[in-house]
Design a protein around this motif. Structure first.
Motif, PDB file in Angstrom:
ATOM      1  N   UNK A  36     -20.828   3.450   9.141  1.00  0.00           N
ATOM      2  CA  UNK A  36     -19.587   2.735   8.829  1.00  0.00           C
ATOM      3  C   UNK A  36     -18.341   3.602   8.992  1.00  0.00           C
ATOM      4  N   UNK A  37     -17.251   2.949   9.413  1.00  0.00           N
ATOM      5  CA  UNK A  37     -15.916   3.531   9.254  1.00  0.00           C
ATOM      6  C   UNK A  37     -15.434   3.049   7.891  1.00  0.00           C
ATOM      7  N   UNK A  38     -15.140   3.972   6.999  1.00  0.00           N
ATOM      8  CA  UNK A  38     -14.834   3.579   5.617  1.00  0.00           C
ATOM      9  C   UNK A  38     -13.346   3.790   5.330  1.00  0.00           C
ATOM     10  N   UNK A  39     -12.736   2.763   4.753  1.00  0.00           N
ATOM     11  CA  UNK A  39     -11.306   2.797   4.456  1.00  0.00           C
ATOM     12  C   UNK A  39     -11.074   2.485   2.976  1.00  0.00           C
ATOM     13  N   UNK A  40      -9.952   2.955   2.456  1.00  0.00           N
ATOM     14  CA  UNK A  40      -9.584   2.631   1.069  1.00  0.00           C
ATOM     15  C   UNK A  40      -8.500   1.566   1.061  1.00  0.00           C
ATOM     16  N   UNK A  41      -8.693   0.544   0.238  1.00  0.00           N
ATOM     17  CA  UNK A  41      -7.655  -0.469   0.032  1.00  0.00           C
ATOM     18  C   UNK A  41      -7.411  -0.567  -1.469  1.00  0.00           C
ATOM     19  N   UNK A  42      -6.147  -0.491  -1.857  1.00  0.00           N
ATOM     20  CA  UNK A  42      -5.789  -0.552  -3.281  1.00  0.00           C
ATOM     21  C   UNK A  42      -4.986  -1.829  -3.528  1.00  0.00           C
ATOM     22  N   UNK A  43      -5.457  -2.618  -4.495  1.00  0.00           N
ATOM     23  CA  UNK A  43      -4.774  -3.867  -4.840  1.00  0.00           C
ATOM     24  C   UNK A  43      -4.227  -3.734  -6.259  1.00  0.00           C
ATOM     25  N   UNK A  44      -2.912  -3.705  -6.370  1.00  0.00           N
ATOM     26  CA  UNK A  44      -2.251  -3.632  -7.670  1.00  0.00           C
ATOM     27  C   UNK A  44      -1.324  -4.841  -7.802  1.00  0.00           C
ATOM     28  N   UNK A  45      -0.827  -5.088  -9.022  1.00  0.00           N
ATOM     29  CA  UNK A  45       0.032  -6.255  -9.246  1.00  0.00           C
ATOM     30  C   UNK A  45       1.209  -6.281  -8.285  1.00  0.00           C
ATOM     31  N   UNK A  53      -6.722   8.349   6.513  1.00  0.00           N
ATOM     32  CA  UNK A  53      -7.365   9.646   6.251  1.00  0.00           C
ATOM     33  C   UNK A  53      -6.388  10.690   5.709  1.00  0.00           C
ATOM     34  N   UNK A  54      -5.134  10.563   6.102  1.00  0.00           N
ATOM     35  CA  UNK A  54      -4.150  11.559   5.660  1.00  0.00           C
ATOM     36  C   UNK A  54      -3.420  11.125   4.387  1.00  0.00           C
ATOM     37  N   UNK A  55      -3.887  10.007   3.790  1.00  0.00           N
ATOM     38  CA  UNK A  55      -3.250   9.530   2.556  1.00  0.00           C
ATOM     39  C   UNK A  55      -1.968   8.756   2.814  1.00  0.00           C
ATOM     40  N   UNK A  56      -1.721   8.396   4.115  1.00  0.00           N
ATOM     41  CA  UNK A  56      -0.537   7.577   4.444  1.00  0.00           C
ATOM     42  C   UNK A  56      -0.818   6.123   4.082  1.00  0.00           C
ATOM     43  N   UNK A  57       0.192   5.464   3.515  1.00  0.00           N
ATOM     44  CA  UNK A  57       0.033   4.059   3.134  1.00  0.00           C
ATOM     45  C   UNK A  57       0.314   3.134   4.314  1.00  0.00           C
ATOM     46  N   UNK A  65      -5.823 -10.247   5.779  1.00  0.00           N
ATOM     47  CA  UNK A  65      -6.385  -9.040   5.176  1.00  0.00           C
ATOM     48  C   UNK A  65      -6.664  -7.966   6.221  1.00  0.00           C
ATOM     49  N   UNK A  66      -5.811  -7.913   7.252  1.00  0.00           N
ATOM     50  CA  UNK A  66      -5.916  -6.862   8.264  1.00  0.00           C
ATOM     51  C   UNK A  66      -4.806  -5.840   8.044  1.00  0.00           C
ATOM     52  N   UNK A  67      -4.956  -4.685   8.685  1.00  0.00           N
ATOM     53  CA  UNK A  67      -3.967  -3.617   8.557  1.00  0.00           C
ATOM     54  C   UNK A  67      -3.419  -3.286   9.938  1.00  0.00           C
ATOM     55  N   UNK A  68      -2.095  -3.277  10.054  1.00  0.00           N
ATOM     56  CA  UNK A  68      -1.464  -2.844  11.311  1.00  0.00           C
ATOM     57  C   UNK A  68      -1.035  -1.400  11.154  1.00  0.00           C
ATOM     58  N   UNK A  69      -1.628  -0.522  11.936  1.00  0.00           N
ATOM     59  CA  UNK A  69      -1.303   0.904  11.854  1.00  0.00           C
ATOM     60  C   UNK A  69      -0.056   1.208  12.690  1.00  0.00           C
ATOM     61  N   UNK A  70       0.600   2.318  12.359  1.00  0.00           N
ATOM     62  CA  UNK A  70       1.830   2.699  13.069  1.00  0.00           C
ATOM     63  C   UNK A  70       1.564   2.942  14.564  1.00  0.00           C
TER      64      UNK A  70
END
Length: 327
Positions: A36-45, A53-57, A65-70
């Motif tokens: 797997x390629x593993x990613x972190x997603x954080x859901x807050x209020x 990987x570098x801690x960039x948001x 629920x997709x992510x567009x990277x820079x």
């Protein structure tokens, strides 16, 4: 081999989000990078975000629920590993949203999450399957209540708890009538519905159950010995309790607890991790509640039970992802 994209989804809208971040970290660290390629997603209020990987948001697109990277690249997740404790990941809200947009996820479905987050309804359904629970009275905010009548019916001491809240927040043990009003206010601060339950004088146990490789298994029975009056938030997360796995019970009681925990899991049509709390009184396990996204930090009960059972955290987490992929 085409690696699957897995988002470990953590956080949440309640105080439990701190525990969820620790649980998410353990799962993030444990998933097999060969598969797997593993990613972190954080859901807050106030924000939903993705961490690279570098801690960039990065921003999560709520429509898909997709992510567009820079870099212009879009990450779509094959599976979301849901490890949010409390709302919105444990009460069905997130699952209903994922169902709507066609996103696969681990753990139980929308209905099971919503049901088990509601203690009163869970116990009512399970009573139809012959699973015993404490005698209780249910109240909504603003409803009239007769304190003397409550005490006459349930006896003292008794417990007052929010109907829908995780991590034992808002619970009070009431020893005399004068304490009842404050206990009710304390519970109503967490939820608009409360349960007042008779005191069960026995051993508290926490039972990990999950479906693993096509079978419902009981991972273990952990005895809870609170240093305080009962297993509250502080006892759960700040070390004010002793947790003994396996619990110090005889063989006949162990079999009874395992059977009831399994029956509860299967009767509700559960899937994924679960941890059920029981009080064993005179050899009979009485159900308190079922958690569908139990704590999964290294100090939590479920990973400890898995270790004793002989299932590695890597296999435990991988099994959840593989089941979700087949949904």
């Amino acid at each position: 081999m085409n690696k699957k994209n897995v988002a470990v989804v953590m956080g949440g809208y309640s105080e439990e989000y701190k525990v969820s971040l620790k649980s998410g970290q353990l799962i993030f660290d444990s998933l097999d990078r060969d598969l797997y390629n593993v990613y972190k997603v954080v859901i807050l209020k106030d924000e939903w975000y993705f961490l690279d990987d570098r801690g960039q948001k990065g921003e999560i697109g709520k429509a898909d629920f997709c992510v567009s990277l820079s870099s212009g690249f879009t990450v779509k997740f094959d599976v979301c590993f849901n490890i949010i404790h409390g709302k919105p990941g444990e009460n069905g809200a997130l699952q209903a949203y994922w169902d709507t947009i066609g996103q696969k996820y681990t753990g139980c479905d929308f209905y099971q999450s919503a049901l088990t987050f509601n203690k009163k309804d869970t116990l009512a359904v399970l009573s139809k399957y012959g699973i015993p629970s404490a005698k209780s009275i249910y109240l909504r905010k603003g409803e009239d209540c007769d304190e003397a009548n409550i005490i006459q019916e349930l006896g003292l001491p008794l417990f007052v708890k929010p109907n829908q809240s995780g991590s034992s927040l808002g619970i009070t043990k009431v020893k005399e009538q004068g304490e009842l009003k404050n206990a009710m206010d304390f519970a109503f601060a967490e939820d608009d519905e409360i349960l007042i339950e008779s005191f069960l004088d026995g051993m508290e146990v926490s039972v990990g159950v999950l479906d693993y490789q096509g079978k419902t298994i009981v991972l273990g029975i952990t005895e809870i010995v609170p240093h305080k009056e009962f297993f509250d938030y502080e006892a759960k997360y700040e070390g004010a309790s002793e947790e003994i796995t396996p619990a110090r019970i005889d063989e006949a009681t162990r079999i009874k607890v395992e059977e009831i925990a399994k029956k509860a899991y299967e009767s509700l049509g559960m899937s994924g991790f679960s941890r059920s709390e029981f009080i064993i009184m005179k050899g009979i396990p009485y159900m308190l509640e079922m958690n569908t996204n139990p704590g999964f930090s290294p100090a939590s009960i479920l990973p400890q039970q898995a270790e004793i059972y002989g299932i590695s955290i890597k296999d435990l987490c991988g099994n959840e992802v593989e089941k979700a992929l087949k949904k």
